[in-house]
Design an enzyme around this catalytic site. Sequence first.
Site, short mmCIF file in Angstrom:
data_model
loop_
_atom_site.label_atom_id
_atom_site.label_comp_id
_atom_site.label_asym_id
_atom_site.label_seq_id
_atom_site.Cartn_x
_atom_site.Cartn_y
_atom_site.Cartn_z
N SER A 371 0.85 -1.19 0.00
CA SER A 371 0.00 0.00 0.00
C SER A 371 0.88 1.23 0.00
O SER A 371 1.86 1.31 0.75
CB SER A 371 -0.91 0.00 1.24
N LYS A 439 -10.75 16.62 -12.62
CA LYS A 439 -11.43 17.14 -11.43
C LYS A 439 -10.50 17.96 -10.55
O LYS A 439 -10.96 18.63 -9.61
CB LYS A 439 -12.05 15.98 -10.66
#
Length: 637
Positions: A371, A439
């Site tokens: 991760s 975005k």
Amino acid sequence: MDLNEEKIVDQAESAPSRNKLALTRGKLIRAVLDLPTAWRRTFLVTWDSLSWVIALLAFVLIRYDLSLTNVQWFWTLLYIGLAIAIQVIGGFALQIYLGRSRIGSFAEATWIGALTMLIALTLGPIFSAVTQNFPHGVGLVVPPFALIWMAGGRWLFRVATSTRHQASSDAVPVLIYGAGSTGHQVALLVDKDDAPHYEIRGLIDDDVTKRFLRINGHRMLGTGDDLVEVARATDVRKVILAISKAPAHLIQHIHDECHANGLELVIVPPVSEMIGGRVSLAALREFNVQDLLGRRPIHTDLSSIAGYVTGKTVLVTGAGGSIGSELANQVHKLGPSKLILLDRDESALHAVQLRLYGVGLLDTDDMVLCSIRDHEALKAVFEHHRPDVVFHAAALKHLPMLEQYPAEGWKTNVWGTANVLCCARQAGVTNFVNISTDKAADASSVLGRSKRIAERLTAWYAKRYDLAYLSVRFGNVLGSRGSVLHTFRAQIDRGGPVTVTHPDVTRYFMTIPEACELVLQAGAIGNPGDVMVLDMGEPVRIVDVAERLIAESGKSIEVHFTGLREGEKLDEVLFSEGEAGDKSAHPLINSVQVDPLDPATLPREKPRREDVYGLLGQDEARQLTAVADTDLEALVS
């Protein structure tokens, strides 16, 4: 009856007789084609040998009326015998008779011509120098005559074998729209298919200069304006659009014409979907909405991309995702010395390994389960592999989820990116490409603001350490997991309704391969700290996409409007207010500058509400108190 109608009727009336002739001729040549290879090889050798004899007799008859002396006949026949011997031996040595090239092809003609020229340039001068009894004209004229006979035989063979197969009784009558290279390929494939599923009734093309063109005997019957009229006159049920680079507006127009008149439109896929740019009948497919959203030709400079990828150690974060896996696929084709694929999802890593290598054992160190939130684990990965290039595609991307759980967006998109940047710099990574989103321009959501911060962090490392670290910003990609196309199709399969937020909401779209190709190009041409903005074409109304998918399904399904969600825009933009995109070396890529953001200014430990508001712009930030304490010194060391 106008000219087009005369052509159509003439073709219809002459079709049966042509088909019978073609069938008869096809049966004759099939007997030759079905012979063993050794026999066909023998035919070729025999024909080429006879070509020399025929050429000699023809020349001696025309020039000398066959009245050579016995001595002249001796040297002439010796010349022809040696020429044939060299022809046969050379033909086998050059593999001309061993199937090196297709019979009658340009490649075979080149080799035959070169061999004949060699014989002419060697034997002729030698015989002329050895004896005065050798007719000089034989050495000059017979070789090109022989070559003509060899070529003529091969031409007859190609004419005979080019006969199209008889269409089956259930073959679908079709028109081919497009008479360029792709149209030629489609027509030849259909005609050579052993059991053709299509029966070509004619071709149409918008180029009026092709009005007299014929492809394998199929006639041009008009232009695109004549499509419906020609289809009715020839009684076709399908139209094959054989233009691999057809623009969206042309596809839209042809589809509307076909749909309104009960015709089915079949599409030749874009070049990116074809192997080696070659069409196959199996690749022909029905028209779908992706043909309207992702058909722009993308031109990339592979040499500039290869310059920073080929032979290098490349690491891709988020390699199991839609963008990451396609990036990995395209990078793999460029020949890196090692490709490290990193993701927190073991199943996604299994899928991408299977796609790239055909195995899914997950037992090699280039498949990394990690991760990006875990700084220490990430640091160990970078220290072990020492990558040269990093493509950072790992992110949380679903806007409404991050509005509910802003802490998760913060931990992955902000802290995760900061971790990757820090580890990359410490490990000596020379090229870093951060995957961003439209975005991030005039950001109004957690997703947009967190990605905007990631852009600014990337710019800070680029400016601080003078490294080729940059970001690439683009809009929605077709076919990614959770994309609007998947959502709409799932809703249609369930019987509806299809939900759209607003009747006027628009979005930019690009296919995943197109986007990744431009990402690689942007990484090659961008300057340190740049945000490279991909040209996404024209925005598309989401409700139009929904309605077209419903029409494709043939079902009667309603569209329900649910209203814009928190943080969602009616229209996305690619540039923030005040950002003026500068042209780059690529026509579909612009660049903008963002203010660098020092990682040391990020909230320490558990972020305060005002810190988060300033960075993410969220009134509701209660969940951020769950963010674990982080050692900031490790991020800026």
